[in-house]
Design an enzyme around this catalytic site. Structure first.
Site, PDB file in Angstrom:
ATOM      1  N   ASP A   1      -6.145  -4.270   0.478  1.00  6.04           N
ATOM      2  CA  ASP A   1      -5.408  -5.164  -0.411  1.00  6.04           C
ATOM      3  C   ASP A   1      -4.003  -4.614  -0.664  1.00  6.04           C
ATOM      4  O   ASP A   1      -3.654  -3.522  -0.223  1.00  6.04           O
ATOM      5  CB  ASP A   1      -6.179  -5.279  -1.725  1.00  6.04           C
ATOM      6  CG  ASP A   1      -6.074  -6.654  -2.359  1.00  6.04           C
ATOM      7  OD1 ASP A   1      -5.073  -7.363  -2.110  1.00  6.04           O
ATOM      8  OD2 ASP A   1      -6.992  -7.021  -3.113  1.00  6.04           O
TER       9      ASP A   1
ATOM     10  N   ASP B   1      -5.369 -16.032  -4.530  1.00  2.27           N
ATOM     11  CA  ASP B   1      -6.773 -15.866  -4.889  1.00  2.27           C
ATOM     12  C   ASP B   1      -7.453 -17.191  -5.263  1.00  2.27           C
ATOM     13  O   ASP B   1      -6.833 -18.063  -5.891  1.00  2.27           O
ATOM     14  CB  ASP B   1      -6.908 -14.931  -6.095  1.00  2.27           C
ATOM     15  CG  ASP B   1      -6.606 -13.491  -5.751  1.00  2.27           C
ATOM     16  OD1 ASP B   1      -6.260 -13.209  -4.593  1.00  2.27           O
ATOM     17  OD2 ASP B   1      -6.723 -12.641  -6.655  1.00  2.27           O
TER      18      ASP B   1
END
Length: 646
Positions: free
Chosen positions: A375, A438
């Site tokens: 990430d 997201d």
């Protein structure tokens, strides 16, 4: 088509003058504009030597293109999301309030957005010429329909010393990240031209792959676990993840008949300390071992528990800089590699082979896993800034080291927060990338935005990676939309269910064979021709994503507007040539001979239909979102009801 229009020195701006193949930098040096290619494809680069320090954003290059319409992706933030939806999903908020949160897409980026920013949003969000007639800052990809005919594809790139971005005024800006008198040969833009829009994009990516640290998707290994259903801990637990909690949820899912075959332990496993910095730079890793209170006995017990349930692949989350705010001296000691000063902690050195050694030792300490989710890859820019290194070279070193270390450790990589040139230009081994912001549970407008973000993210990036449309909850009110789109992505299909008792097992079984294998398309689906430049979010057309499955045409049609809508699926709008005789609507369970060259579909908001176009005969099994998938060589490989249309 391209020309240098401005050069920026530490102490001022210069309007360069052209002298043959070079540009005179106002008597302070010389620059060469490199256009390597022909009338169908190529790349644009620069190299320069100056007598004074060039600025960290040293150059503007004009792009001459007379566009009739365009669609583009920008790293600038053009909508805001209700992040409290994550809390609502775990019982700490109001789902109804979250669901009703409005959207401000597409908002114009803040007037304060300027080129001095070291960090930008890691996501690339689509926008259209009808939204903003000029390009937005930090645009990373563009497809334009030209007024004189044909199509132009442009891709921002990172190589050599620089990264490039498309910018307002139809310019390309070069970013170096430090002041320097020299720019080594650096390719910052790739282009493709064709009478076919999809071929224009393919040509641009081939041009970039020939010059950057990059290989195309078809030339890289596809991680095997992508072929199966997965589960991720993030929305289920947020940062409160624990080993027993992970095992309990996966056990509950499998007891419901949901064949989860891989699992990902996301953020929250770490031992960390908080420092006085903005989120999420305030979280500094203090050990490579997991929090003992969350994972008693370490990771081994959790991994063994998952494997005993039939989970074949287990993954672990970390960031490109190891953790959000970096790591402290104790972790530096565990790794045995000196980090660089980074905000309030340390980060991997953006140099090779030092970074390779750091990541290899990181993965040695995390034995037992099969893949990693990496990430916060946008931190490459910040790491380069703290190291006082040129961003193109620093990001190439970090990505090369990460991918080689993972490969040598037997790990596949899920790339996340990485839709920036510094990252995707360097995916020579990595083959999976998140293509949207997201997933936010319950948020109605978010489901619409997530759909178009991933659809057009797939359009631009599926030549180089399998797109990852992110996890979702099977009991989200819009789970059908999420599932259909993920099946059509060709990438990972994974849920983040928190309560197995609520899991929509019947919906999931439409996408999963009894052994956990996901029905999937032959290649990542892309928007059809009629919606390339017409934003389905506006409601004039349904979102249509087309691929093939076992050689038959497959199209997902989804209503991502706020009202009931009807549209016509034309065979001529497919991104490939195909001559079908019959159609079959999967959710309606109806079909017949094609009339008028297509099929009419009408849908409520956030609903989907899947249409299979085929020669007459056996279509597949009716129980699955992609009926042709569980039929191989004319024989079913799973239980189901055969569908034939003559």
């Amino acid at each position: 088509m391209f020309a240098v229009v401005r050069a920026y020195f530490k102490d001022g701006v210069c309007i360069p003058s052209r002298e043959g193949d070079s540009y005179n930098l106002c008597g302070r040096g010389a620059l060469r504009l490199l256009v390597d290619g022909d009338s169908s494809s190529g790349a644009v680069g620069v190299e320069a030597n100056a007598d004074a320090e060039l600025a960290d954003w040293p150059l503007d290059i004009s792009v001459k293109a007379d566009a009739a319409a365009f669609v583009a992706l920008t790293n600038a933030q053009i909508y805001d999301g209700p992040w409290q939806c994550n809390q609502a999903y775990v019982g700490k908020g109001n789902p109804e309030e979250c669901a009703a949160s409005p959207s401000n897409y597409p908002k114009r980026p803040s007037a304060e957005l300027d080129v001095a920013k070291w960090w930008i949003q890691p996501w690339a969000t689509p926008y259209f010429g009808e939204d903003f007639p000029d390009l937005l800052p930090f645009t990373v990809a563009l497809l334009a329909s030209l007024k004189d005919g044909g199509y132009l594809a442009l891709l921002a790139a990172s190589s050599g010393d620089l990264s490039g971005y498309l910018w307002s005024g139809w310019t390309a800006k070069a970013y170096m990240g430090v002041e320097s008198r020299r720019i080594g040969r650096s390719w910052i833009l790739a282009y493709g031209l064709s009478g076919d829009p999809y071929e224009a994009l393919r040509r641009a990516w081939r041009a970039l792959a020939a010059r950057a640290n990059l290989r195309l998707r078809a030339d890289k290994r596809r991680p095997e676990f992508l072929n199966y259903l997965g589960w991720c801990s993030w929305n289920a637990f947020l940062a409160d993840v624990s080993g027993p909690g992970v095992v309990d949820v996966v056990r509950g899912l499998r007891e419901r008949g949901v064949s989860v075959v891989w699992a990902l332990i996301d953020d929250g496993w770490q031992r960390e300390r908080k420092v006085e910095q903005p989120c999420c730079l305030n979280r500094v890793l203090t050990s490579l071992r997991p929090d003992e209170g969350k994972f008693p006995g370490g990771f081994e017990k959790t991994v063994e528990g998952l494997r005993s349930l039939g989970v074949r692949w287990v993954g672990l989350w970390h960031t490109l800089n190891v953790h959000w705010g970096g790591f402290d001296e104790s972790v530096e000691g565990e790794l045995g590699v000196a980090g660089i000063p980074y905000v309030a902690a340390k980060a991997p050195p953006p140099a090779f082979p030092e970074a390779l050694l750091l990541y290899k030792r990181l993965y040695t300490s995390l034995r037992g896993f099969d893949f990693v989710k990496v990430d916060n890859q946008c931190s490459a820019r910040l790491i380069a800034r703290y190291a006082r290194e040129k961003v193109g070279r620093a990001s190439a070193s970090l990505q090369t080291a990460l991918q080689l270390a993972a490969d040598q450790s037997g790990l596949s990589v899920l790339n996340c927060m990485s839709m920036n040139p510094e990252n995707y230009s360097n995916y020579f081994l990595s083959n999976v990338m998140r293509t949207s912001n997201d997933y936010l549970p319950y948020w109605r407008e978010g489901a619409r935005l997530h759909a178009i973000s991933n659809a057009y993210g797939s359009l631009f990036f599926s030549e180089v990676v399998w797109p990852d449309f992110d996890m979702f909850s099977s009991y989200d009110p819009h789970a059908k939309l999420h599932l259909v789109l993920r099946v059509f992505s060709g990438g990972p299909v994974y849920i983040t269910d928190r309560d197995p008792a609520k899991t929509n097992a019947d919906l999931l079984k439409m996408a999963v064979l009894p052994n956990g294998e996901v029905v999937r398309v032959d290649f990542p689906a892309v928007p059809t021709r009629d919606v390339l430049f017409d934003n389905p979010y506006r409601g004039r057309r349904l979102l249509k994503l087309a691929s093939t499955v076992r050689g038959k045409a497959a199209v997902a049609l989804c209503n991502v507007s706020d009202r009931r809508a009807a549209d016509f699926l034309s065979v001529g709008s497919l991104p490939y040539e195909y001559v079908p005789e019959v159609y079959y609507k999967v959710f309606s369970r109806e079909g017949g001979r094609l009339q008028s060259g297509g099929v009419e579909v009408e849908l409520e908001p956030l609903d989907c239909e899947v249409v299979i176009l085929s020669r007459a005969g056996l279509i597949g099994l009716a129980e699955y979102i992609l009926p042709p998938y569980p039929v191989v060589d004319g024989r079913p490989i799973a239980p189901g009801t055969p569908v034939e249309i003559r």
